[in-house]
Design an enzyme around this catalytic site. Structure first.
Site, mmCIF file in Angstrom:
data_model
loop_
_atom_site.group_PDB
_atom_site.id
_atom_site.type_symbol
_atom_site.label_atom_id
_atom_site.label_comp_id
_atom_site.label_asym_id
_atom_site.label_seq_id
_atom_site.Cartn_x
_atom_site.Cartn_y
_atom_site.Cartn_z
ATOM 1 N N VAL A 561 -11.343 4.454 3.672
ATOM 2 C CA VAL A 561 -11.767 5.855 3.657
ATOM 3 C C VAL A 561 -12.637 6.203 4.857
ATOM 4 C CG1 VAL A 561 -11.494 6.301 1.210
ATOM 5 C CG2 VAL A 561 -13.634 5.371 2.043
ATOM 6 N N ASP A 562 -13.344 5.236 5.400
ATOM 7 C CA ASP A 562 -14.127 5.525 6.609
ATOM 8 C C ASP A 562 -13.187 5.880 7.748
ATOM 9 O OD1 ASP A 562 -15.094 3.633 4.860
ATOM 10 O OD2 ASP A 562 -15.971 2.341 6.391
#
Ligand code: ATP
Ligand code: MG
Length: 692
Positions: A561-562
């Site tokens: 998700v980063d």
């Protein structure tokens, strides 16, 4: 959640690919293009009819029971192992919800067992003593050896007896820093036999990284070898250990014994650095010990091993796994995801320094009594056909590898593959990163001759075993999708606020409930364990990965998700843009990161590696961008193409996007922890090729 696989089986691969309005929606949501969602690859009737799970219906029956009655489901499976005494009373207990107190997970608590006993003694009792446990293939073609289950047990017992004799006790940490010699799984199993906690450190790590891990887990004993040939390069492992220990002594650490295996083909004793009193040659002591040893019976919740994550996103975390649940889970996932049969010959190209090598070189396969190929060398040495030479030599039926290896061999050309037969192959597997559809297809069509299902297994060091994975033969595959959850696993996709999303959606991948292979803590930092994994979305385990679920219920991992990029409000997974770039025939590697953009919020910055001999050109730059525009849409078109002769990767072959983000935003002095980089000089190359 809803699985609609029957409907999708109707549309056959290649036929009736609908490019409807839905595609636009999916793309804005950051999903894989509809054409990929609709690209089905069906297992053959012959395969399915002989598979352990022959149909989706059968899977659904088992899956339903596994989530509705986990205690019943898992205790039936656990009963197939040897327990000195049964767990009591609960199969699974503890708390997963940070709002209700500390997180603590327990499986089969009170059960007394030993995983080494279940890997070796039990299989021998079943009559498999003469079956090959390990085919060892050395770096040089022609250097090989094999061990039957009986021989392996004898070697494990000798080492276990030695370790006990020098005072290693249940609960003591043993750090193992060995290349892929048979001695590596032997050392793991010997520790497990006496209840010692092993921590394997990949033998490609620098002295600094080894010292970091020594300081964290403070081993009583280290096991290493003097040197190893990796391809045509000599690596002096003992020298690295010596430097690491010197560094650790600055922190007041002192090691009891450094047991050193003499790997003669690489280097002789005389050339090896030595500290008398601390250093001991394996060959001088271990063979003198008896070939039988008592088993240390341990509780299911006693620690089995400690393993540091690969460090793609930051400082490695010391993931702790315990005995009973991990045993049951690694064995069961191996069996079903590879459709394991006793006559299989299985080869996993991962190193035992990674979780893949723990669960799927050593424990999972050996708990099933499988024959395992352990390969010391490199897949491109002496030439890019080496892997297929190994497949033919041992008649490998199950091959488990990583997308990075698939792509690097793809770049070398098909002729290195097609000159080998490969007809023994039955099932292929992939792990480590999302596998982009073009690599998936090459793997499927060229390596597997369009005959072998691919198990694209999504899981993590933390999960101990497969979480979302195809069961070959049970349902149609979609190139690039990990498909459906394994038994007992309840994936949920949540939005920013932690709301569970239904049906077709994109968001953060979490897991509801527990499973036997779940890690129990981060060593020495239970608080970080709760903060990183259980606090972001209370009530769930948070994986850190982004994910979509398509209209048929298939799961598509979109990367960490980063790594999600937000371009003018469109959430775009790096994996999708990379996959579009990789579909261009001249692009062999691609890595995409977000950079600040005045207008769009974030812009897309793409690092691209070209096929051998292809020159950089403005025209090519344009056609790469066009490939993304066509496949995803104009909004996903890269703002910048940065030519990359190589990409920064971890030693397990994963692209380190956090470093690429720094390079893209020209923060060249703030690259962060680079100690897990496989080839530090690629960073300098990239900086040299940036616009200054
Ligand atoms: P760190 O946590 O230290 O940054 P890491 O996450 O790379 O390192 P691992 O536990 O080895 O360490 O890797 C797990 C991660 O690898 C997953 O979270 C996921 O991002 C990726 N991954 C593994 N297998 C797959 C797969 N089949 N499809 C997509 N992604 C995968
Ligand atoms: Mg991780």
């Amino acid at each position: 959640y809803k699985i609609n696989v029957e409907a999708s089986s109707a549309s056959r691969r290649g036929k009736s690919r609908t490019q409807h309005h839905h595609q636009l929606n999916a793309l804005v949501l950051g999903q894989a293009p509809a054409s990929e969602q609709d690209d089905l690859c069906l297992p053959s009737h012959d395969f399915s009819s002989q598979a352990l799970v022959p149909s989706f219906h059968k899977y659904m029956d088992m899956y339903k029971r596994s989530v509705e009655d986990p205690a019943g489901f898992w205790s039936d499976i656990a009963a197939q192992f040897y327990w000195k005494s049964r767990w009591d009373p609960a199969v699974c207990s503890g708390n997963l919800d940070v709002r209700k107190g500390n997180v603590n997970i327990k499986w089969f608590e009170g059960g007394i067992t030993n995983i080494c006993y279940n890997c070796l003694d039990k299989n021998i009792e079943l009559g498999n003593g003469d079956k090959i446990a390990i085919y060892w293939e050395g770096n040089e073609p022609g250097a090989d050896a094999s061990l039957t289950y009986t021989q392996l047990l004898q070697r494990v017992c000798q080492l276990a007896n030695y370790l006990k004799d020098i005072g290693v006790r249940k609960g003591d940490a043993v750090l193992i820093y060995l290349p892929m010699l048979a001695e590596l799984p032997i050392a793991m199993l010997a520790c497990a036999r006496i209840g010692a906690v092993h921590s394997v450190v990949f033998a490609g790590f620098s002295a600094e990284s080894v010292a970091q891990r020594i300081n964290d887990c403070k081993p009583k004993v280290m096991i290493t070898c003097n040197a190893v040939m990796r391809g045509s390069k000599l690596i002096n492992l003992k020298q690295i250990v010596d430097a690491a220990l010197a560094e650790s002594s600055q922190h007041g650490f002192s090691l009891g014994v450094c047991l050193t295996y003499e790997n003669k083909p690489a280097m002789k004793r005389e050339a090896t650095g030595w500290q008398v009193g601390r250093d001991v040659w394996w060959q001088d002591v271990v063979p003198k010990y008896p070939t039988m040893s008592e088993v240390e019976w341990v509780d299911a919740e006693d620690p089995l091993f400690l393993l540091y994550t690969s460090g793609s996103t930051g400082k490695p975390k010391g993931v702790l796994h315990t005995t009973g649940g991990y045993m049951v889970y690694s064995a069961t996932t191996f069996k079903y995801a590879f459709d394991y049969k006793p006559e299989d010959v299985y080869w996993c190209t991962a190193d035992c320094g990674w979780i893949t090598g723990h669960s799927y070189v050593t424990y999972g396969p050996m708990l099933n009594g499988a024959t395992v190929v352990v390969f010391e060398g490199a897949p491109n040495y002496p030439d890019p056909g080496r892997s297929w030479a190994i497949v033919d030599k041992y008649k490998v039926t199950l091959l488990y590898t990583a997308p990075t290896l698939v792509r690097s061999l793809m770049r070398e050309g098909n002729e290195h593959v097609t000159r080998y037969s490969r007809k023994s192959l039955r099932v292929l597997g992939s792990v480590g990163e999302p596998i982009n559809p073009s690599a998936w297809r090459w793997f499927y069509n060229v390596i597997g001759d369009s005959r072998c299902p691919i198990s694209d297994t999504w899981w993590q060091t933390e999960t101990g075993g497969f979480m979302i994975t195809p069961l070959p033969g049970a349902w149609p595959q979609k190139p690039g999708s990990a498909t459906f959850p394994f038994f007992g696993i309840q994936p949920v996709i949540v939005d920013d606020k932690g709301n569970e999303l239904e049906g077709e959606c994109t968001g953060y991948l979490c897991i509801k409930g527990s499973w036997p292979g779940a890690f129990r803590t981060l060593y020495g930092d239970h608080e970080r364990y709760e903060t990183a994994y259980f606090k972001p979305f209370p009530g769930y385990y948070f994986s850190g990965d982004g994910c979509s679920r398509d209209k048929d219920g298939y799961y598509w991992l979109t990367g960490r998700v980063d790594d999600v990029i937000n371009v003018s409000g469109h959430r775009i997974g790096t994996a999708e843009v990379e996959s579009a770039l990789l579909s261009h025939y001249q692009c062999t590697e691609a890595a995409v990161v977000g950079v600040e953009h005045e207008v769009k919020g974030q812009g897309i910055y793409a690092f691209v590696t070209l096929a051998e001999g292809v020159p950089y050109s403005e025209e090519l730059r344009k056609s790469l961008i066009l490939a993304v525009r066509k496949q995803i849409g104009a909004f996903a078109a890269p703002d910048k193409i940065h030519w990359a002769p190589g990409l920064p990767k971890t030693r397990s072959g994963k692209i380190m996007r956090r470093i690429l983000r720094k390079i893209a935003s020209k923060q060249w002095d703030e690259l962060g922890d680079t100690s897990t980089l496989a080839e530090p000089n690629v960073v300098d190359q990239l900086i040299a090729l940036a616009d200054h």
